[in-house]
Scaffold this motif. Structure first.
Motif, PDB file in Angstrom:
ATOM      1  N   CYS A   1      -7.956  42.622  71.261  1.00 53.25           N
ATOM      2  CA  CYS A   1      -6.839  41.848  70.714  1.00 53.25           C
ATOM      3  C   CYS A   1      -7.323  40.480  70.224  1.00 53.25           C
ATOM      4  CB  CYS A   1      -5.758  41.676  71.773  1.00 53.25           C
ATOM      5  SG  CYS A   1      -4.387  40.607  71.258  1.00 53.25           S
ATOM      6  N   ILE A   2      -8.085  39.787  71.058  1.00 54.74           N
ATOM      7  CA  ILE A   2      -8.601  38.471  70.673  1.00 54.74           C
ATOM      8  C   ILE A   2      -9.536  38.597  69.473  1.00 54.74           C
ATOM      9  CG2 ILE A   2     -10.061  36.547  71.436  1.00 54.74           C
ATOM     10  CD1 ILE A   2      -8.946  37.047  74.282  1.00 54.74           C
ATOM     11  N   TYR A   3     -10.374  39.619  69.487  1.00 57.08           N
ATOM     12  CA  TYR A   3     -11.328  39.816  68.396  1.00 57.08           C
ATOM     13  C   TYR A   3     -10.619  40.019  67.057  1.00 57.08           C
ATOM     14  CZ  TYR A   3     -14.583  42.365  65.382  1.00 57.08           C
ATOM     15  OH  TYR A   3     -15.325  42.782  64.310  1.00 57.08           O
ATOM     16  N   VAL A   4      -9.645  40.931  67.014  1.00 51.58           N
ATOM     17  CA  VAL A   4      -8.991  41.209  65.726  1.00 51.58           C
ATOM     18  C   VAL A   4      -8.114  40.041  65.297  1.00 51.58           C
ATOM     19  CG1 VAL A   4      -9.078  43.710  65.999  1.00 51.58           C
ATOM     20  CG2 VAL A   4      -7.066  42.471  66.808  1.00 51.58           C
TER      21      VAL A   4
ATOM     22  N   ARG B   1       3.459  45.250  74.923  1.00 51.44           N
ATOM     23  CA  ARG B   1       3.541  44.141  73.961  1.00 51.44           C
ATOM     24  C   ARG B   1       2.152  43.744  73.457  1.00 51.44           C
ATOM     25  NH1 ARG B   1       7.694  40.509  72.678  1.00 51.44           N
ATOM     26  NH2 ARG B   1       8.975  41.317  74.390  1.00 51.44           N
ATOM     27  N   LEU B   2       1.181  43.724  74.321  1.00 46.25           N
ATOM     28  CA  LEU B   2      -0.191  43.402  73.927  1.00 46.25           C
ATOM     29  C   LEU B   2      -0.744  44.485  73.001  1.00 46.25           C
ATOM     30  CD1 LEU B   2      -2.617  41.491  74.301  1.00 46.25           C
ATOM     31  CD2 LEU B   2      -3.283  42.851  76.301  1.00 46.25           C
TER      32      LEU B   2
ATOM     33  N   TYR C   1       7.598  35.367  76.433  1.00 47.73           N
ATOM     34  CA  TYR C   1       7.654  34.554  77.656  1.00 47.73           C
ATOM     35  C   TYR C   1       8.698  35.095  78.630  1.00 47.73           C
ATOM     36  CZ  TYR C   1       8.486  30.538  80.712  1.00 47.73           C
ATOM     37  OH  TYR C   1       8.657  29.733  81.806  1.00 47.73           O
ATOM     38  N   TYR C   2       9.875  35.419  78.125  1.00 49.76           N
ATOM     39  CA  TYR C   2      10.962  35.867  78.998  1.00 49.76           C
ATOM     40  C   TYR C   2      10.925  37.365  79.288  1.00 49.76           C
ATOM     41  CZ  TYR C   2      13.291  31.330  78.606  1.00 49.76           C
ATOM     42  OH  TYR C   2      13.607  29.991  78.679  1.00 49.76           O
ATOM     43  N   ASP C   3      10.249  38.129  78.437  1.00 50.05           N
ATOM     44  CA  ASP C   3      10.295  39.585  78.575  1.00 50.05           C
ATOM     45  C   ASP C   3       8.964  40.205  78.157  1.00 50.05           C
ATOM     46  OD1 ASP C   3      11.334  42.146  78.973  1.00 50.05           O
ATOM     47  OD2 ASP C   3      12.143  42.274  76.936  1.00 50.05           O
ATOM     48  N   PRO C   4       7.898  39.957  78.912  1.00 51.56           N
ATOM     49  CA  PRO C   4       6.571  40.441  78.492  1.00 51.56           C
ATOM     50  C   PRO C   4       6.451  41.956  78.469  1.00 51.56           C
ATOM     51  CG  PRO C   4       6.483  39.529  80.717  1.00 51.56           C
ATOM     52  CD  PRO C   4       7.835  39.184  80.174  1.00 51.56           C
TER      53      PRO C   4
END
Length: 389
Positions: free
Chosen positions: A355-358, A294-295, A70-73
């Motif tokens: 990302c959502i899939y895995v 990060r993602l 949240y603070y450091d994406p």
């Protein structure tokens, strides 16, 4: 959820015959951690299930990760040459220290609580190590938030190499057990957990700017020193002992005595995952790793955790490990498209989609496996049955 049927009859039968076998020669673990944990576990109520401790420790790390996200994406908050990015509040580092300390100790006492309450089971070990496989993501990502990605630090690729190295260390310990029948606990785990708690505390008292220095003589920044310490941990504390333990098991004929191809089978999916992701990061015209580190790190962690969990199931049940993890199939297509075409911003949506899939697939897998094992052993995952007097 158990209707997904991830565990075959052979796997469940293998779990019926499973016996825990581990060796821990770490001085830090034997002379510091275990004596402390033996003292701490005495204060746990006997009605607390061991898996509650395991899950609580993991959720604390997850909380720290999401607060820092949240603070450091994009890992710029601890870089003084990017003043437009807000600084991470100092209380976050104190929270990180507390959460890391608590998580390490909860993870170290869950097995002791299981033996204390007479609830030890293959589910507990699988649940513990399964969450640990995802936890391999958190320390390097937290360190990168502390050091930042710009001034007196390292780039996103070097952080990614450290992340892959830590995951490789985790995988090797279970690959060892797959071939030797014994889990040789790595020395680096407890050392890194204790060190990380102190790094959080130092950052809390000195702010992130305390790490903005260069070491005399060698002219390395603090971040570069940490990177080199990680490499030393990989190449001295983990890789050589793993290979030596495997060699001894073949020399003395104490292990599974698998053929070379069968022994190497559990490493194939991880090698493909790392190769594909590194290839994507390098051929990307969108510079996907630079723009969304990060993602990208989280996606790597979720996919790796699924592969590692399948290996843990195979080594515990003494069944053949999968060769190619099905979560890799969409990744092959994505990397091919990014290598052939200049997709631009489309890569961002592909990364989010994968990302959502895995992540969703891995959560469903984890919940289903826990449900199946609970049904098979006729136990509850998070409660201890009341003994009738």
């Amino acid at each position: 959820m158990a209707t997904f049927g991830y565990l075959s009859k052979d796997v469940l039968t293998g779990f019926d015959n499973y016996k825990y076998s581990a060796v821990d020669t770490s001085p830090v673990a034997n002379y510091i951690c275990h004596p402390f944990w033996n003292w701490v576990v005495q204060f746990y109520p006997l009605w607390i299930a061991p898996n509650v401790l395991t899950l609580s420790g993991f959720l604390l790390l997850l909380l720290s990760f999401f607060v820092m996200t949240y603070y450091d994406p994009d890992f710029y908050a601890s870089s003084r040459d990017y003043p437009d990015y807000g600084v991470i509040p100092n209380w976050v580092w104190l929270m990180g220290a507390v959460n890391n300390f608590m998580s390490h100790n909860l993870d170290g006492t869950d097995g002791k609580q299981a033996r204390r309450t007479g609830t030890s089971s293959p589910l507990g070990e699988l649940f513990d190590h399964g969450l640990d496989s995802m936890g391999a993501l958190f320390i390097p990502v937290a360190l990168y938030s502390i050091f930042g990605r710009s001034e007196m630090s390292v780039d996103v690729f070097r952080c990614y190499y450290i992340l892959l190295g830590i995951m490789t260390c985790f995988l090797l310990s279970h690959w060892e057990k797959y071939n030797t029948g014994i889990l040789f606990l790595p020395w680096g785990y407890d050392i890194s957990q204790i060190a990380m708690t102190f790094v959080y505390l130092i950052t809390y008292f000195g702010t992130y700017e305390i790490w903005k220095f260069t070491v005399p003589v060698i002219d390395w920044t603090a971040a570069e020193c940490v990177v080199m310490l990680c490499y030393m941990g990989f190449f001295f504390l983990t890789f050589p002992p793993s290979l030596y333990n495997l060699y001894v098991s073949y020399r003395d004929k104490t292990g599974k005595m698998r053929s070379f191809s069968e022994a190497m089978r559990p490493l194939v999916s991880t090698a493909l995952l790392f190769t594909m992701l590194l290839l994507w990061a390098n051929v990307s015209t969108y510079r996907v790793l630079d723009n969304h580190p990060r993602l990208f790190y989280w996606t790597t962690g979720a996919a790796f955790s699924n592969i590692a969990c399948n290996l843990i199931i195979a080594q515990m049940s003494n069944t053949r490990c999968e060769l190619i993890n099905t979560l890799l199939l969409p990744l092959f297509t994505i990397v091919f498209l990014c290598g052939v075409f200049s997709l631009g911003i489309i890569e961002f949506y592909l990364l989010w989609s994968y990302c959502i899939y895995v992540t969703v697939s891995h959560v469903i897998f984890g919940v289903s496996v826990v449900c199946e094992m609970c049904e098979h052993f006729n136990i509850k995952a998070f409660t201890i049955p009341v003994k009738k007097s």
